[in-house]
Scaffold this active site. Structure first.
Site, short mmCIF file in Angstrom:
data_model
loop_
_atom_site.label_atom_id
_atom_site.label_comp_id
_atom_site.label_asym_id
_atom_site.label_seq_id
_atom_site.Cartn_x
_atom_site.Cartn_y
_atom_site.Cartn_z
N GLU A 97 -33.16 -20.20 59.66
CA GLU A 97 -32.26 -21.35 59.72
C GLU A 97 -31.55 -21.54 61.05
OE1 GLU A 97 -31.96 -23.63 57.61
OE2 GLU A 97 -32.66 -22.88 55.69
N SER A 357 -1.33 9.22 10.70
CA SER A 357 -0.73 10.51 11.08
C SER A 357 -0.67 10.73 12.59
CB SER A 357 -1.53 11.65 10.44
OG SER A 357 -1.47 11.57 9.03
#
Length: 703
Positions: A97, A357
């Site tokens: 490019e 618990s």
């Protein structure tokens, strides 16, 4: 004629030249003025709009956890070319490019000349001569026409971009805006959608494909026309061979790689944490969490598989916390975020549920801290009433006389409630809140003994914070999930170091589930009333993990028990951290290590409140004032300091020593009374010990 020009003729010629020059100057000024006006009419660069990206949530190492599409549905992820893009891709991109990207000022005259020559010699456009900067300008202001005017506009904008931004930022913007088909913008979104990975490491075939797609993104979409994408990729590879960027052998191997035909899903890890973070950090483009993506992925898979095995409508939640920092390393809010039957979008790590618990270790911890019981003390597990409350064990049996250590490991209910009665439910509640836990009691109810067996609401993340406090030897740290630069969290007191170590040491000996190894993980299980919630929370020397199993709607699940439903998941979660459990901290110097036979007389056997310890024929000391459970209003008129509080004692062998919250407050004189300074507002534990070791304790509220 002598051939010389006449003076009049020369003058006319000069005036003509001046007129032409003046006209040319005026024309040039008009053109420049018009051009300048046209440039000004373009307005400022739309940088703010171009810099808008999808909100991304990343883990502690920068790995993507989840991304959110932009308002218009586009995926545009932020890009850092220097650290997050494969060099092979960048090399191909520049070669294909813009070879002179770092040398030109936005417009490359050589590229424009080459494009013009190709147009003249071939009769059609071969390449546009656009630089990456010019392409960025076109992406920032999309236009469909291809004309000299459009090209001139791109050139002007490119020059402006080069003036405004450094090259690296221009490249990052281009890599974020480049189209890749459909709603994918930017190389990062494309790499994740097409290859299922970040673009940090790409093969040659993948890099060439990503270079080719932006040229014609819609025609080359992999999910619609993979053949066109394949051909375009191969053309890029051919060009790279011609330019000498890639060897023919490497290009041929890359061409042999098939092109994917389907898009992959953008990652959705830790969806509950991501949603919470986005709601908290509104507008932030990138949010970094303390989570570890690898551990998060492993635990999400574990929760999903185990929820399916447990049955329909059941979900699983898991949270993992770093003991030292309090950072959340993984948070699985549900077994499947998108499963409506399991109410997947509800974060069960933050849901208030009955803890069963799982609060018992903190009852024992305060009992150890107060010094009236030791892990090797004996305690009774027999039928007993506390007013109208008669606790029973889960299996409806009783063990008789057992060591305190075994009572906690077997999660016996009666010993836990007996200790809570001595510690004080209000004091336990106050201490847990002091340690950063938000307890939710039934409306208009005060803390009572039932909270020791789950009669209070708490979240999984709060339980994890409390258990991490045990691993930190008694100091909790607020959990942190959003990694901010400033960390101003201060530790909060849970219990003293010796008591925290003793609790951890006891829990380390709890019999593990079938898939566990003994003495590797200190853990506790819990089952809420009606089999609605199954819990297991455990820690080693490095990490704390909490597990919840149940139905998000709170419906009971027969047979859902913490030990069989949640504990195996806990041990699997530790295994999936990929590390051998780290040893717990070494015992502090203040820890008393002795068998029951060698313990002091008051510690050999636990005695409930009101049962005095006798030494020989002498009565043990008995605190006459203040009374147990009383409220003491102390005058603060003296500069805001609390006035002294009297303590009166009957019986006992002199000398008598007073302890306030485990700290010596001096000796009691022969009159068996002493003035002590209260520690401040709140609950205070006053203990008197005589020369034989006999003791009595009361808990009062100072205000």
């Amino acid at each position: 004629m002598d051939g010389r020009a006449k003076p009049g003729h020369d003058a006319r010629k000069n005036r003509s030249i001046l007129r032409i020059a003046a006209c040319a100057t005026v024309a040039l000024l008009v053109i420049v003025g018009a051009f300048t006006g046209w440039v000004a009419s373009l307005g400022p660069l739309p940088l703010a709009q171009a810099k808008q990206v999808s909100t991304t949530v990343v883990d502690r190492n920068g790995k993507l956890l989840r991304a959110y599409a932009m308002a218009d549905g586009r995926w545009r992820l932020p890009v850092d070319a220097k650290s997050a893009i494969d060099p092979t891709y960048l090399r191909l991109l520049f070669a294909y490019e813009d070879k002179r990207f770092y040398d030109h000022g936005g417009v490359d005259p050589l590229a424009l000349a080459r494009a013009a020559f190709q147009l003249v010699t071939t009769g059609h456009i071969v390449s546009g001569g656009s630089t990456i900067t010019m392409q960025l300008a076109r992406l920032m202001e999309p236009r469909h026409e291809r004309s000299i005017y459009a090209k001139l506009r791109q050139m002007v904008r490119a020059l402006e971009l080069e003036h405004e931004l450094p090259k690296d930022q221009i490249l990052d913007l281009y890599l974020a805006l480049a189209p890749f088909g459909g709603n994918l913008e930017g190389v990062r979104a494309a790499s994740i959608a097409y290859f299922g990975k970040e673009p940090k490491r790409l093969s040659l075939a993948e890099a060439a494909l990503l270079v080719a797609l932006p040229q014609s993104p819609e025609r080359r979409r992999l999910d619609r026309n993979p053949e066109a994408a394949h051909a375009a990729r191969d053309r890029v590879l051919d060009r790279m061979v011609e330019d000498g960027t890639v060897s023919k052998q490497d290009a041929d191997q890359a061409k042999a790689v098939p092109v994917a035909r389907m898009r992959k899903q953008i990652p959705i890890l830790a969806p509950h944490s991501a949603d919470q973070a986005v709601a908290t950090m509104k507008g932030a483009p990138v949010i970094r969490l303390t989570l570890d993506a690898g551990l998060q992925k492993n635990l999400e898979a574990l929760a999903r598989d185990r929820a399916i095995a447990q049955g329909p409508n059941i979900s699983v939640a898991i949270i993992a916390v770093d003991n030292e920092t309090g950072d959340v390393l993984a948070r699985v809010g549900s077994s499947d975020y998108f499963d409506e039957r399991r109410t997947g979008q509800v974060d069960m790590t933050r849901a208030v549920r009955s803890p069963g618990s799982t609060l018992k270790p903190f009852i024992y911890g305060l009992a150890f801290e107060d010094g009236f019981v030791h892990p090797d003390s004996l305690i009774e597990d027999r039928p007993i009433r506390f007013g109208s409350y008669a606790p029973e064990n889960f299996d409806m049996t009783f063990q008789g006389t057992v060591p305190v250590r075994k009572a906690l490991q077997l999660s016996l209910n009666v010993p836990a409630i007996a200790l809570l009665d001595r510690v004080g439910a209000s004091r336990l509640s106050s201490r847990l809140k002091q340690a950063g836990t938000s307890l939710v009691l039934p409306k208009d109810e005060a803390p009572g003994l039932a909270m020791g067996l789950g009669g209070v609401g708490v979240t999984l993340q709060d339980l994890a914070q409390l258990y991490a406090g045990l691993a930190r030897l008694g100091a909790t740290k607020p959990l942190r999930e959003i990694a901010l630069a400033k960390d101003d969290r201060e530790p909060m007191r849970l219990m003293d170091q010796a008591a925290a170590w003793q609790v951890g040491n006891v829990l380390l000996g709890t019999p593990p589930p079938e898939n566990g190894v003994h003495n590797r993980i200190a853990f506790k299980t819990g089952t809420s009333y009606g089999y609605r919630d199954a819990w297991s929370v455990g820690f080693d020397g490095r990490i704390t993990i909490g597990v919840w199993v149940g139905r998000p709607d709170g419906a009971p699940v027969p047979g859902l028990v913490g030990r069989t439903a949640a504990a195996p998941i806990l041990f699997d979660a530790f295994a999936r951290t990929g590390r051998i459990p780290a040893p717990l901290p070494k015992p502090p110097r203040s820890v008393l290590t002795a068998s029951n036979a060698k313990l002091p007389a008051p510690l050999k056997r636990f005695r409930p409140l009101g049962e005095l310890v006798r030494s020989g024929s002498d009565l043990a000391p008995h605190i006459q004032f203040p009374l147990n459970g009383s409220r003491i209003d102390v005058d603060r008129s003296d500069g805001g300091r609390y006035a002294a509080m009297p303590v009166k004692v009957a019986g006992g062998v002199l000398p008598l020593t007073v302890l306030v919250n485990g700290i010596s407050a001096g000796d009691i004189d022969s009159r068996r009374q002493r003035l002590i300074e209260p520690p401040g507002p709140g609950f205070a534990r006053v203990t008197v010990i005589d020369a034989t070791g006999a003791a009595d304790t009361v808990v009062v509220r100072v205000q």
